[in-house]
Design a protein around this motif. Structure first.
Motif, PDB file in Angstrom:
ATOM      1  N   GLU A  78       7.628  25.561  -0.074  1.00 53.96           N
ATOM      2  CA  GLU A  78       7.075  24.778  -1.166  1.00 53.96           C
ATOM      3  C   GLU A  78       6.446  23.483  -0.672  1.00 53.96           C
ATOM      4  O   GLU A  78       5.446  23.021  -1.238  1.00 53.96           O
ATOM      5  CB  GLU A  78       8.163  24.483  -2.206  1.00 53.96           C
ATOM      6  CG  GLU A  78       8.675  25.734  -2.913  1.00 53.96           C
ATOM      7  CD  GLU A  78       9.711  25.400  -3.971  1.00 53.96           C
ATOM      8  OE1 GLU A  78      10.057  24.201  -4.110  1.00 53.96           O
ATOM      9  OE2 GLU A  78      10.171  26.328  -4.655  1.00 53.96           O
ATOM     10  N   ASP A  79       7.022  22.883   0.367  1.00 51.26           N
ATOM     11  CA  ASP A  79       6.449  21.648   0.914  1.00 51.26           C
ATOM     12  C   ASP A  79       5.055  21.916   1.481  1.00 51.26           C
ATOM     13  O   ASP A  79       4.108  21.171   1.210  1.00 51.26           O
ATOM     14  CB  ASP A  79       7.351  21.074   2.008  1.00 51.26           C
ATOM     15  CG  ASP A  79       8.649  20.506   1.450  1.00 51.26           C
ATOM     16  OD1 ASP A  79       8.645  20.083   0.284  1.00 51.26           O
ATOM     17  OD2 ASP A  79       9.660  20.500   2.169  1.00 51.26           O
ATOM     18  N   LEU A  80       4.930  22.972   2.270  1.00 52.40           N
ATOM     19  CA  LEU A  80       3.639  23.297   2.872  1.00 52.40           C
ATOM     20  C   LEU A  80       2.617  23.675   1.807  1.00 52.40           C
ATOM     21  O   LEU A  80       1.433  23.343   1.915  1.00 52.40           O
ATOM     22  CB  LEU A  80       3.810  24.448   3.871  1.00 52.40           C
ATOM     23  CG  LEU A  80       2.587  24.785   4.737  1.00 52.40           C
ATOM     24  CD1 LEU A  80       2.184  23.589   5.584  1.00 52.40           C
ATOM     25  CD2 LEU A  80       2.896  25.988   5.626  1.00 52.40           C
ATOM     26  N   LYS A 108       2.908  13.459   0.235  1.00 50.05           N
ATOM     27  CA  LYS A 108       3.351  14.733  -0.334  1.00 50.05           C
ATOM     28  C   LYS A 108       4.637  15.242   0.324  1.00 50.05           C
ATOM     29  O   LYS A 108       5.471  15.870  -0.337  1.00 50.05           O
ATOM     30  CB  LYS A 108       2.246  15.786  -0.187  1.00 50.05           C
ATOM     31  CG  LYS A 108       1.031  15.542  -1.077  1.00 50.05           C
ATOM     32  CD  LYS A 108      -0.026  16.611  -0.861  1.00 50.05           C
ATOM     33  CE  LYS A 108      -1.242  16.363  -1.745  1.00 50.05           C
ATOM     34  NZ  LYS A 108      -2.281  17.407  -1.562  1.00 50.05           N
ATOM     35  N   LEU A 109       4.758  14.987   1.623  1.00 51.02           N
ATOM     36  CA  LEU A 109       5.942  15.470   2.350  1.00 51.02           C
ATOM     37  C   LEU A 109       7.070  14.436   2.379  1.00 51.02           C
ATOM     38  O   LEU A 109       8.134  14.709   2.933  1.00 51.02           O
ATOM     39  CB  LEU A 109       5.554  15.850   3.782  1.00 51.02           C
ATOM     40  CG  LEU A 109       4.494  16.951   3.923  1.00 51.02           C
ATOM     41  CD1 LEU A 109       4.230  17.239   5.391  1.00 51.02           C
ATOM     42  CD2 LEU A 109       4.919  18.220   3.201  1.00 51.02           C
ATOM     43  N   GLN A 110       6.801  13.263   1.812  1.00 49.01           N
ATOM     44  CA  GLN A 110       7.778  12.177   1.770  1.00 49.01           C
ATOM     45  C   GLN A 110       8.240  11.782   3.173  1.00 49.01           C
ATOM     46  O   GLN A 110       9.430  11.637   3.450  1.00 49.01           O
ATOM     47  CB  GLN A 110       8.982  12.570   0.891  1.00 49.01           C
ATOM     48  CG  GLN A 110       8.600  12.824  -0.556  1.00 49.01           C
ATOM     49  CD  GLN A 110       9.788  13.154  -1.437  1.00 49.01           C
ATOM     50  OE1 GLN A 110      10.904  13.337  -0.958  1.00 49.01           O
ATOM     51  NE2 GLN A 110       9.561  13.223  -2.745  1.00 49.01           N
ATOM     52  N   LEU A 111       7.257  11.608   4.053  1.00 49.84           N
ATOM     53  CA  LEU A 111       7.511  11.171   5.424  1.00 49.84           C
ATOM     54  C   LEU A 111       6.944   9.768   5.604  1.00 49.84           C
ATOM     55  O   LEU A 111       6.090   9.321   4.839  1.00 49.84           O
ATOM     56  CB  LEU A 111       6.859  12.141   6.417  1.00 49.84           C
ATOM     57  CG  LEU A 111       7.325  13.606   6.332  1.00 49.84           C
ATOM     58  CD1 LEU A 111       6.501  14.484   7.270  1.00 49.84           C
ATOM     59  CD2 LEU A 111       8.805  13.723   6.667  1.00 49.84           C
ATOM     60  N   SER A 112       7.427   9.085   6.662  1.00 52.13           N
ATOM     61  CA  SER A 112       7.069   7.679   6.842  1.00 52.13           C
ATOM     62  C   SER A 112       5.982   7.434   7.875  1.00 52.13           C
ATOM     63  O   SER A 112       5.216   6.471   7.754  1.00 52.13           O
ATOM     64  CB  SER A 112       8.315   6.867   7.230  1.00 52.13           C
ATOM     65  OG  SER A 112       9.310   6.969   6.238  1.00 52.13           O
ATOM     66  N   ASN A 113       5.899   8.265   8.905  1.00 49.65           N
ATOM     67  CA  ASN A 113       4.950   8.008   9.978  1.00 49.65           C
ATOM     68  C   ASN A 113       4.594   9.309  10.688  1.00 49.65           C
ATOM     69  O   ASN A 113       5.149  10.370  10.404  1.00 49.65           O
ATOM     70  CB  ASN A 113       5.514   6.996  10.977  1.00 49.65           C
ATOM     71  CG  ASN A 113       6.896   7.403  11.480  1.00 49.65           C
ATOM     72  OD1 ASN A 113       7.068   8.500  12.006  1.00 49.65           O
ATOM     73  ND2 ASN A 113       7.881   6.527  11.289  1.00 49.65           N
ATOM     74  N   ARG A 114       3.655   9.213  11.649  1.00 49.25           N
ATOM     75  CA  ARG A 114       3.168  10.413  12.321  1.00 49.25           C
ATOM     76  C   ARG A 114       4.234  11.043  13.214  1.00 49.25           C
ATOM     77  O   ARG A 114       4.168  12.242  13.486  1.00 49.25           O
ATOM     78  CB  ARG A 114       1.898  10.121  13.117  1.00 49.25           C
ATOM     79  CG  ARG A 114       2.037   9.164  14.281  1.00 49.25           C
ATOM     80  CD  ARG A 114       0.673   8.964  14.946  1.00 49.25           C
ATOM     81  NE  ARG A 114       0.168  10.208  15.523  1.00 49.25           N
ATOM     82  CZ  ARG A 114      -1.102  10.395  15.877  1.00 49.25           C
ATOM     83  NH1 ARG A 114      -2.000   9.451  15.662  1.00 49.25           N
ATOM     84  NH2 ARG A 114      -1.480  11.536  16.424  1.00 49.25           N
TER      85      ARG A 114
END
Length: 246
Positions: A181-183, A227-233
């Protein structure tokens, strides 16, 4: 892509058209729409395969994004659409979704053949699940592309050799394939930027490879992180690596 009217190597003259190979000839004609967001590529394909008297292929329309594609395909009702996977407005999968009624028309079905630079398994499987009849990469020759178009018109499934394995693996099991679902929240272009970021490319390198601006790359990265609720690369790279997208 090479010239589809190559000589046969024995007499020095161009061989007679062979319908079995998908070349032009008596009774062989297919109406095609080209969907790709790069105008120069569309122009090249048109010049390569659109010589109707020689190839039997008539290009009846072009489009550069999802909305244009749906409009042109609906208006022209071609037999085959050559569809890029990565398009502004939602990608090739969105075109397939919106054209589903045309694909299922029993009298005049519109069939889709993906033609993309991408050879990523998720791209191949995504458009095949969406209803495309095949998937070939842009390294294909003009002769083989003409052949592929006619085969798809006839209802065959057509794949570049290495890509067929992706489809066989994906559909070998009778169980429903797992859904990420995330992808699925990401557009096709965002997935492409995600893979390049995870492989260590700088924004400038990504922009050059995808023919977009650095600012556009930054916008895609921001959208992916949100969208993925991430903070950095770095978190993004770990996320992509865990899903074997790199």
């Amino acid at each position: 892509m090479s010239d589809p009217t190559e000589t046969d190597g024995t007499t020095g003259a161009a061989p007679a058209a062979d319908p079995a190979r998908g070349e032009g000839g008596p009774g062989r004609h297919v109406r095609v729409v080209l969907v790709d967001d790069h105008r120069m590529f569309r122009t090249g394909v048109q010049a390569e395969i659109g010589r109707t008297e020689e190839t039997g292929v008539e290009v009846v329309g072009e489009a550069a994004d999802v909305d244009q594609a749906v409009t042109v395909i609906t208006a022209t009702r071609p037999e085959v659409v050559l569809l890029d996977v990565h398009l502004p407005g939602g990608g090739g999968v969105e075109v397939l979704r919106r054209c589903a009624p045309l694909m299922s028309d029993p009298e005049r079905p519109v069939r889709f053949l993906a033609l993309s630079v991408s050879d990523a398994a998720e791209d191949v499987i995504g458009v095949i699940r969406g209803g495309a009849r095949g998937y070939v990469t842009k390294t294909i020759t003009g002769t083989d592309l003409v052949d592929s178009v006619f085969r798809v018109q006839d209802g065959d499934a057509v794949f570049s050799p290495r890509l067929a394995g992706f489809v066989l693996d994906a559909f070998a099991s009778t169980d429903a394939p797992p859904v990420d679902e995330d992808l699925d929240r990401l557009t096709q272009r965002e997935r492409e930027v995600l893979r390049l970021i995870a492989r260590g490319y700088a924004y400038k390198e990504i922009a050059k490879q995808l023919f977009i601006s650095v600012k556009t790359v930054e916008s895609h990265v921001s959208a992916v992180l949100r969208k993925l609720q991430l903070s950095n690369r770095h978190e993004l790279t770990r996320w992509a690596t865990a899903r074997r997208l790199v």
